[in-house]
Design a protein around this motif. Structure first.
Motif, PDB file in Angstrom:
ATOM      1  N   TYR A  94      36.615  36.337  65.482  1.00  0.00           N
ATOM      2  CA  TYR A  94      37.727  35.572  66.001  1.00  0.00           C
ATOM      3  C   TYR A  94      38.848  35.927  65.225  1.00  0.00           C
ATOM      4  N   CYS A  95      40.142  36.111  65.818  1.00  0.00           N
ATOM      5  CA  CYS A  95      41.348  36.416  65.118  1.00  0.00           C
ATOM      6  C   CYS A  95      42.129  34.710  65.385  1.00  0.00           C
ATOM      7  N   HIS A  96      42.826  34.328  64.255  1.00  0.00           N
ATOM      8  CA  HIS A  96      43.251  32.983  64.261  1.00  0.00           C
ATOM      9  C   HIS A  96      44.530  33.164  63.803  1.00  0.00           C
ATOM     10  N   VAL A  97      45.548  32.485  64.431  1.00  0.00           N
ATOM     11  CA  VAL A  97      46.964  32.685  64.060  1.00  0.00           C
ATOM     12  C   VAL A  97      47.715  31.375  64.018  1.00  0.00           C
ATOM     13  N   PHE A  98      48.642  31.000  62.900  1.00  0.00           N
ATOM     14  CA  PHE A  98      49.387  29.939  62.602  1.00  0.00           C
ATOM     15  C   PHE A  98      50.730  30.488  62.873  1.00  0.00           C
ATOM     16  N   ALA A  99      51.179  30.049  64.084  1.00  0.00           N
ATOM     17  CA  ALA A  99      52.687  30.408  64.358  1.00  0.00           C
ATOM     18  C   ALA A  99      53.309  29.077  64.615  1.00  0.00           C
ATOM     19  N   PRO A 100      53.821  28.260  63.649  1.00  0.00           N
ATOM     20  CA  PRO A 100      54.334  27.036  63.579  1.00  0.00           C
ATOM     21  C   PRO A 100      55.053  26.643  64.894  1.00  0.00           C
ATOM     22  N   PRO A 101      54.675  25.561  65.368  1.00  0.00           N
ATOM     23  CA  PRO A 101      53.743  24.549  64.981  1.00  0.00           C
ATOM     24  C   PRO A 101      52.508  24.914  65.748  1.00  0.00           C
ATOM     25  N   ASP A 102      52.176  25.915  66.458  1.00  0.00           N
ATOM     26  CA  ASP A 102      50.976  25.835  66.865  1.00  0.00           C
ATOM     27  C   ASP A 102      50.022  26.762  66.474  1.00  0.00           C
ATOM     28  N   LEU A 103      48.653  26.800  66.594  1.00  0.00           N
ATOM     29  CA  LEU A 103      47.465  27.641  66.173  1.00  0.00           C
ATOM     30  C   LEU A 103      47.099  28.354  67.618  1.00  0.00           C
TER      31      LEU A 103
END
Length: 115
Positions: A94-103
């Motif tokens: 799984y790809c996982h991204v933190f693009a503030p403020p969300d995941l």
């Protein structure tokens, strides 16, 4: 909102290689951390590798020296080069991204390593 599209999974023999890609699109200011997780049947999801927008990386001990994470900030894409694959690497990645403020999570791509 961020949409993640993963590609590159498949079936490979032990000792082989695969390269996963995850492209992010949508509306966001910036992407901080991009990472790959994996989940094998009957096991918890675990971090495989992560990379910050400045290029700092972190790897699970089980993949150090075999996997390499990289990213193209201009394309909002993260890659996972997997070499010397082992049957125990078999999992949904799984790809996982933190693009503030969300995941955000990708839909997952199956990697199967045959012995």
């Amino acid at each position: 909102q961020v949409q993640l599209v993963e590609s590159g999974g498949g079936l490979v023999q032990a000792g082989g290689s695969l390269r996963l890609s995850c492209a992010a699109s949508g509306t966001f200011f910036n992407i901080n951390v991009m990472a790959w997780y994996r989940q094998a049947p009957g096991k918890q999801r675990e971090l495989v590798a992560a990379i910050t927008n400045s290029g700092s990386t972190n790897y699970a001990d089980s993949v150090k020296g075999r996997f390499t994470i990289s990213r193209d900030n201009a394309k909002n894409t993260v890659y996972l080069q997997m070499n010397s694959l082992k049957p125990e690497d078999t999992a949904v990645y799984y790809c996982h991204v933190f693009a503030p403020p969300d995941l955000y999570w990708g839909q997952g791509t199956q990697v199967t390593v045959s012995s």
